[in-house]
Design an enzyme around this catalytic site. Structure first.
Site, mmCIF file in Angstrom:
data_model
loop_
_atom_site.group_PDB
_atom_site.id
_atom_site.type_symbol
_atom_site.label_atom_id
_atom_site.label_comp_id
_atom_site.label_asym_id
_atom_site.label_seq_id
_atom_site.Cartn_x
_atom_site.Cartn_y
_atom_site.Cartn_z
ATOM 1 N N GLY A 183 -9.118 3.966 -7.531
ATOM 2 C CA GLY A 183 -8.305 5.125 -7.930
ATOM 3 C C GLY A 183 -8.445 5.416 -9.410
ATOM 4 O O GLY A 183 -8.575 4.500 -10.228
ATOM 5 N N SER A 208 2.362 4.139 -7.474
ATOM 6 C CA SER A 208 2.019 2.790 -7.915
ATOM 7 C C SER A 208 2.891 1.804 -7.146
ATOM 8 O O SER A 208 4.070 2.097 -6.878
ATOM 9 C CB SER A 208 2.299 2.650 -9.418
ATOM 10 N N HIS A 247 -3.467 4.334 -2.159
ATOM 11 C CA HIS A 247 -4.418 3.480 -1.429
ATOM 12 C C HIS A 247 -4.917 4.198 -0.176
ATOM 13 O O HIS A 247 -6.095 4.106 0.175
ATOM 14 C CB HIS A 247 -3.737 2.180 -0.979
ATOM 15 N N LEU A 294 0.816 -1.217 0.000
ATOM 16 C CA LEU A 294 0.000 0.000 0.000
ATOM 17 C C LEU A 294 0.851 1.268 0.000
ATOM 18 O O LEU A 294 1.933 1.306 0.578
ATOM 19 C CB LEU A 294 -0.924 -0.018 1.220
ATOM 20 N N HIS A 295 0.330 2.286 -0.667
ATOM 21 C CA HIS A 295 1.016 3.580 -0.734
ATOM 22 C C HIS A 295 -0.011 4.695 -0.533
ATOM 23 O O HIS A 295 -1.189 4.422 -0.244
ATOM 24 C CB HIS A 295 1.761 3.711 -2.071
#
Ligand code: PAF
Length: 282
Positions: free
Chosen positions: A147, A185, A37, A33-34
């Protein structure tokens, strides 16, 4: 925060929430996750009583030569991030839980998936739709968050929800970028420093396309060429596609009108990156 590996555990908890009249927001992810997210989870947190996140690297949406094995995974880091945002439940199934022995059904559509990423990844959206519908049936959310970076996926899921009367609100959230413009991403982790610099060509070329449209250019062909010319200057970049499509139906357009999606996919070395912007004609 609950962590469930079994569908039955998720169903039990979700049923209990439903009996209490609580609304449920759902964020499907493949983990690693980044900030992108995180923005989806924050939106889900604001708009729902309970938030469910799935973390599952879905084998069905990877082609035979794609990066299923090497796709980055870090469940401990992911669960800490979810906890920080106030997620109530993580669904983290093993592949056998989602696709037991004998599994042979899938969801597909005749439109929307033949262009853009669907051209070079012909079975990708079938895998995405199938797993997302399965998640929707398990979690039964009121709202689900996707997204805009995966803009074609967003359109496909919206269409599926409409066509199959799912009664789930599909919420699209803006692209989150690094300070230097690179769209966030999980696959950015594959890039070394030189490739990361080269990848900045994606957002720069799209910025040029956007400026052209804002300055009055309406010929989609000219916009595509301007974007492609900029990317072609970067030796590490190889274009998969540069396209302008109607956002709702994902059909190429010749003139800019209505709501259009300007989308690109570019290989930087071995890493395939996508980026886009949406232009709404007023
Ligand atoms: O966007 C993704 O990460 C995936 O395609 C999704 C929606 C989680 C389905 O596996």
């Amino acid at each position: 925060m609950l962590i469930c590996e079994k569908k039955s555990e998720v169903r039990e908890q979700v049923n209990a929430w439903r009996r209490q009249g609580l609304s449920i927001g759902f964020v499907p992810t493949m983990g690693y996750l980044h900030e992108g997210h995180k923005s989806l989870m924050e939106a889900a947190r604001r708009e729902n009583d309970r938030v469910v996140v799935s973390i599952f690297v879905n084998p069905m949406q990877f082609g035979p030569t794609e990066d299923l094995e090497s796709y980055p995974r870090d469940f401990d880091r992911d669960s800490a991030l979810c906890e920080g945002v106030g997620v109530d439940l993580i669904f983290h199934p093993q592949p056998e839980e989602m696709y037991p022995e004998g599994f042979c059904s899938y969801v597909d559509m005749n439109g929307l998936t033949g262009e853009l990423c669907g051209k070079s990844r012909p079975t990708h959206f079938r895998g995405v739709q199938t797993v997302v519908l399965k998640f929707f049936n398990i979690v039964r959310p009121d709202r689900a968050y996707f997204g805009q970076k995966d803009a074609q996926q967003l359109s496909v899921i919206r269409r599926m929800a409409l066509d199959l009367d799912l009664g789930i609100e599909i919420v699209g959230c803006p692209i989150v970028r690094e300070e230097d413009g690179l769209a966030k991403s999980s696959r950015n982790t594959y890039l070394n420093e030189e490739e990361h610099q080269a990848a900045l060509m994606l957002s720069r070329s799209l910025a040029e396309g956007k400026t052209l449209i804002e300055d009055g250019e309406r010929d989609a062909g000219k916009i595509k060429s301007a974007i492609a010319d900029i990317i072609a200057k970067e030796p590490l970049a190889k274009i998969d596609y540069v396209d302008v499509v109607d956002f709702e139906n994902i059909v190429p357009v010749e003139k800019i009108s209505g709501t259009v999606l300007v989308a690109i996919a570019v290989y930087i070395g071995k890493t395939r990156l996508i980026d886009n912007f949406i232009h709404k004609e007023i």
